[in-house]
Design a protein around this motif. Structure first.
Motif, PDB file in Angstrom:
ATOM      1  N   ALA A 232       1.588   0.823 -10.552  1.00 26.05           N
ATOM      2  CA  ALA A 232       0.605   1.528  -9.729  1.00 26.05           C
ATOM      3  C   ALA A 232       1.304   1.973  -8.445  1.00 26.05           C
ATOM      4  O   ALA A 232       2.444   1.593  -8.175  1.00 26.05           O
ATOM      5  N   ASP A 233       0.606   2.791  -7.673  1.00 25.69           N
ATOM      6  CA  ASP A 233       1.190   3.306  -6.435  1.00 25.69           C
ATOM      7  C   ASP A 233       0.436   2.695  -5.256  1.00 25.69           C
ATOM      8  O   ASP A 233      -0.748   2.977  -5.074  1.00 25.69           O
ATOM      9  N   ASP A 234       1.090   1.814  -4.504  1.00 25.08           N
ATOM     10  CA  ASP A 234       0.474   1.205  -3.317  1.00 25.08           C
ATOM     11  C   ASP A 234      -0.548   0.116  -3.651  1.00 25.08           C
ATOM     12  O   ASP A 234      -1.516  -0.072  -2.899  1.00 25.08           O
ATOM     13  N   HIS A 235      -0.354  -0.574  -4.752  1.00 25.77           N
ATOM     14  CA  HIS A 235      -1.328  -1.610  -5.121  1.00 25.77           C
ATOM     15  C   HIS A 235      -0.948  -2.950  -4.483  1.00 25.77           C
ATOM     16  O   HIS A 235       0.011  -3.597  -4.891  1.00 25.77           O
TER      17      HIS A 235
ATOM     18  N   ILE B  60       8.393   1.732   0.573  1.00 27.89           N
ATOM     19  CA  ILE B  60       7.963   3.123   0.497  1.00 27.89           C
ATOM     20  C   ILE B  60       8.355   3.651  -0.873  1.00 27.89           C
ATOM     21  O   ILE B  60       9.256   3.114  -1.517  1.00 27.89           O
ATOM     22  N   CYS B  61       7.655   4.714  -1.279  1.00 24.16           N
ATOM     23  CA  CYS B  61       7.661   5.103  -2.683  1.00 24.16           C
ATOM     24  C   CYS B  61       9.016   5.434  -3.311  1.00 24.16           C
ATOM     25  O   CYS B  61       9.517   4.714  -4.170  1.00 24.16           O
ATOM     26  N   ALA B  62       9.597   6.575  -2.922  1.00 26.22           N
ATOM     27  CA  ALA B  62      10.792   7.061  -3.618  1.00 26.22           C
ATOM     28  C   ALA B  62      11.945   6.044  -3.577  1.00 26.22           C
ATOM     29  O   ALA B  62      12.563   5.773  -4.616  1.00 26.22           O
TER      30      ALA B  62
ATOM     31  N   PRO C 139      -3.537   3.294  -6.548  1.00 30.92           N
ATOM     32  CA  PRO C 139      -4.541   3.616  -5.530  1.00 30.92           C
ATOM     33  C   PRO C 139      -3.942   4.260  -4.267  1.00 30.92           C
ATOM     34  O   PRO C 139      -4.208   3.831  -3.156  1.00 30.92           O
ATOM     35  N   HIS C 140      -3.154   5.314  -4.457  1.00 30.18           N
ATOM     36  CA  HIS C 140      -2.528   5.990  -3.307  1.00 30.18           C
ATOM     37  C   HIS C 140      -3.568   6.772  -2.499  1.00 30.18           C
ATOM     38  O   HIS C 140      -4.601   7.178  -3.025  1.00 30.18           O
ATOM     39  N   ARG C 141      -3.259   6.976  -1.225  1.00 29.50           N
ATOM     40  CA  ARG C 141      -4.074   7.822  -0.362  1.00 29.50           C
ATOM     41  C   ARG C 141      -4.309   9.181  -1.035  1.00 29.50           C
ATOM     42  O   ARG C 141      -3.390   9.689  -1.683  1.00 29.50           O
TER      43      ARG C 141
ATOM     44  N   SER D 142       3.741  -2.628  -8.785  1.00 30.79           N
ATOM     45  CA  SER D 142       3.461  -1.492  -7.907  1.00 30.79           C
ATOM     46  C   SER D 142       4.780  -1.113  -7.240  1.00 30.79           C
ATOM     47  O   SER D 142       5.733  -1.896  -7.276  1.00 30.79           O
ATOM     48  N   ASP D 143       4.847   0.081  -6.646  1.00 28.58           N
ATOM     49  CA  ASP D 143       6.113   0.432  -5.973  1.00 28.58           C
ATOM     50  C   ASP D 143       6.288  -0.360  -4.675  1.00 28.58           C
ATOM     51  O   ASP D 143       7.382  -0.568  -4.204  1.00 28.58           O
ATOM     52  N   GLN D 144       5.182  -0.781  -4.096  1.00 28.35           N
ATOM     53  CA  GLN D 144       5.220  -1.708  -2.966  1.00 28.35           C
ATOM     54  C   GLN D 144       3.829  -2.240  -2.710  1.00 28.35           C
ATOM     55  O   GLN D 144       2.906  -1.907  -3.448  1.00 28.35           O
ATOM     56  N   GLY D 145       3.675  -3.059  -1.682  1.00 32.72           N
ATOM     57  CA  GLY D 145       2.348  -3.545  -1.313  1.00 32.72           C
ATOM     58  C   GLY D 145       1.630  -2.514  -0.448  1.00 32.72           C
ATOM     59  O   GLY D 145       1.990  -1.323  -0.434  1.00 32.72           O
TER      60      GLY D 145
ATOM     61  N   ASP E 274      -1.708   2.037   4.736  1.00 32.17           N
ATOM     62  CA  ASP E 274      -0.283   2.325   4.478  1.00 32.17           C
ATOM     63  C   ASP E 274       0.583   1.061   4.401  1.00 32.17           C
ATOM     64  O   ASP E 274       0.066  -0.029   4.192  1.00 32.17           O
ATOM     65  N   LYS E 275       1.890   1.226   4.503  1.00 31.87           N
ATOM     66  CA  LYS E 275       2.827   0.128   4.166  1.00 31.87           C
ATOM     67  C   LYS E 275       4.014   0.171   5.133  1.00 31.87           C
ATOM     68  O   LYS E 275       3.849   0.027   6.307  1.00 31.87           O
ATOM     69  N   ARG E 276       5.258   0.254   4.645  1.00 35.70           N
ATOM     70  CA  ARG E 276       6.471   0.493   5.433  1.00 35.70           C
ATOM     71  C   ARG E 276       6.970  -0.719   6.214  1.00 35.70           C
ATOM     72  O   ARG E 276       8.155  -1.006   6.225  1.00 35.70           O
TER      73      ARG E 276
END
Ligand code: SGN
Ligand code: CA
Length: 528
Positions: A44-47, A84-86, A203-205, A360-363, A373-375
């Motif tokens: 998932a993206d940002d889960h 972060i994603c990429a 669940p990305h923005r 997920s790609d990150q938390g 957001d994350k980072r």
């Protein structure tokens, strides 16, 4: 004693050795004695972990992901190395840190110099496919089949690129991705094992739920985290200077679905958000728009009438409710999709020999410190869900202890597939840990590095190290500041004890640990 070399020399040598070795990667694994498992990698993206019920939070039930965990292994100490994603996706594909694979932030294109995970699995005899988000700018030619969202992709009626050709689909993104993943499974070559990546947008923005879940949580009040009104005392200025507060930086229309907006609400910031909103809402069909207007109308009317009288706190909490509900509504679709995939595997008799991974790609921040957001290297964005089910041969249960990082995934999957792990990978296979064996020399700390600044959300560059109990963070570039957290005493990371004499020794030890990892991992000394 051997000749002492400096860091730069060490990095040079490591790089040169790495370059000579692709040829050493094993060739086609045609004579393997064991049956190679299929692999489904769901990402998932940002889960955030808190958005999955088996991770202990009661925000919402996720029965299908939980079922995967019950039948497999849940890792409570899985972390991303650059939240972060990429960069994270490239780390998963290469087994390398950001500075090594080159994608240090979302702006760069992935240009791998060596075979990536799907190619190495192909060499081991696998057919490979990627369905869903890619986000690495290049075309994912390393997969035999791709059906990907361009860039971040859209929630409704999204465009896709299938084998290089652009097409538009009708419907909701999570459903389309699931259907396409299952369609590929049906059409695959049944003689070969497969590696299928199912990469969700949600669940990305900007957290746009499927119509069937728009009413979830209606009239409920979800608890806000206790750090929601954090004042950032004792932390470095980076915590205050970010631009990702739900109260201040979430757009009323685009993020919080307050539409239509009134004249008075159209500040310059909101004008931008309104344009973003029109762009995504404009993709809906008339029927879909009607369902949306109906779902949000009453609450939006109420907001219009009452919000002028609210205190700042009340307003912030209203925004939090809207944010968290929409975020979790998009998670409901992901959970549904996991259920569909599991059901398909069972029906086809594939469940026993398929490794299923959920990650997920990150938390993500679900209101902790007041943020989305994350980072940051703080726990909610650093910690990432990881659940692995492989009915044949892996131990079930929960692993709370072993710190696993995203660069470990590629070597682990290669080992599970019977391939060889190339020496350029910086992660380590945790197959033994999956089997329930004790690995006495497993890492006691890991290195983290975030680079994307200046950029959206204004999170300053930082690197750091986390051990089981402590975390040391170094902000550099435009700031020079350190944070030290004792996660046992202060799990919410509110109390920076960097200046506390009681922690002097720990601080020095962790600072050495940062240097040790930088040397070992070949992190360039100059800013990149
Ligand atoms: C977009 C989002 C940001 C998000 C980045 C990176 N804004 O720019 O909020 O931090 O993606 O996310 S949006 O208005 O386009 O939604 S990532 O998961 O791809 O790294
Ligand atoms: Ca992401």
């Amino acid at each position: 004693m051997g000749k002492k070399i400096n860091r730069r020399e060490f990095i040079k040598q490591a790089t040169v050795t790495g370059l000579a070795l692709p040829q050493l990667v094993s060739q086609v694994a045609c004579l393997r004695k064991f049956k190679q498992p299929n692999i489904i990698f769901i990402m998932a993206d940002d889960h955030a972990c808190r958005g999955i019920s088996c991770y202990g939070d009661r925000l919402m039930p996720t029965p299908n992901i939980d079922r995967l965990a019950e039948e497999g292994k849940r890792f409570d100490s899985f972390f991303t190395t650059n939240s972060i994603c990429a960069p994270s996706r490239a780390s998963i594909l290469t087994g390398q840190y950001s500075h090594r694979h080159g994608v240090i932030d979302n702006r760069l294109e992935f240009k791998p110099r060596r075979p990536t995970l799907p190619q190495l699995l192909q060499q081991a005899g696998y057919q490979t496919a990627l369905v869903g988000k890619w986000h690495l700018k290049s075309s994912p030619e390393e997969f035999d089949y791709h059906f990907v969202l361009p860039g971040q992709g859209h929630y409704y009626n999204p465009d896709f690129i299938e084998q290089g050709q652009k097409i538009q689909e009708h419907g909701y993104v999570t459903k389309i991705i699931s259907e396409r993943a299952i369609a590929w499974l049906k059409a695959r070559d049944k003689q070969q094992p497969f590696f299928l990546c199912v990469h969700h947008k949600a669940p990305h923005r900007n957290w746009m739920p499927d119509i069937e879940f728009l009413d979830l949580f209606r009239d409920q009040n979800l608890p806000a985290p206790k750090t929601f009104f954090d004042d950032y005392q004792s932390r470095c200025p980076a915590a205050k200077l970010q631009e990702m507060r739900i109260a201040d930086h979430a757009y009323l229309a685009y993020d919080l679905k307050l539409f239509p907006l009134e004249e008075r609400q159209l500040t310059e910031h909101e004008q931008t958000g309104w344009e973003y909103w029109m762009n995504v809402f404009g993709r809906l069909t008339e029927g879909q728009k009607k369902a949306w207007e109906k779902a949000y109308r009453d609450e939006n009317e109420e907001f219009k009438l009452k919000s002028k009288k609210w205190t700042e706190e009340e307003l912030a909490l209203w925004k939090y409710q809207r944010y968290i509900k929409d975020y979790l509504r998009t998670v409901a679709s992901i959970d549904q999709s996991v259920g569909q995939l599991l059901e398909f595997l069972e029906k086809e008799g594939l469940a026993e020999n398929t490794v299923v991974i959920y990650t997920s790609d990150q938390g993500f921040f679900l209101g902790e410190h007041g943020w989305f957001d994350k980072r940051f290297m703080y726990e909610p964005s650093l910690r990432t869900p990881l659940i692995i089910r492989y009915p044949e041969g892996l131990e079930k249960g929960v692993d709370r202890e072993n710190m696993i990082i995203n660069v470990d995934l590629a070597p682990t999957l290669l080992e599970l597939a019977g391939g060889e792990i190339p020496c350029w990978m910086q992660g380590r296979s945790f197959k033994k840990i999956l089997q329930g064996k004790k690995v006495s020399d497993w890492r006691q700390s890991f290195y983290y590095h975030y680079y994307e600044y200046p950029a959206v959300h204004a999170v300053r560059r930082h690197c750091g190290v986390r051990s089981k109990r402590y975390k040391l963070i170094h902000y550099y570039y435009d700031l020079e500041c350190w944070e030290l957290f004792d996660l046992e005493r202060d799990p919410d990371e509110l109390n920076n004890c960097y200046g506390d004499p009681e922690y002097q020794e720990i601080k020095d030890r962790l600072a050495q640990e940062i240097l040790r990892w930088q040397t070992e991992l070949g992190v360039p000394e100059d800013e990149i």
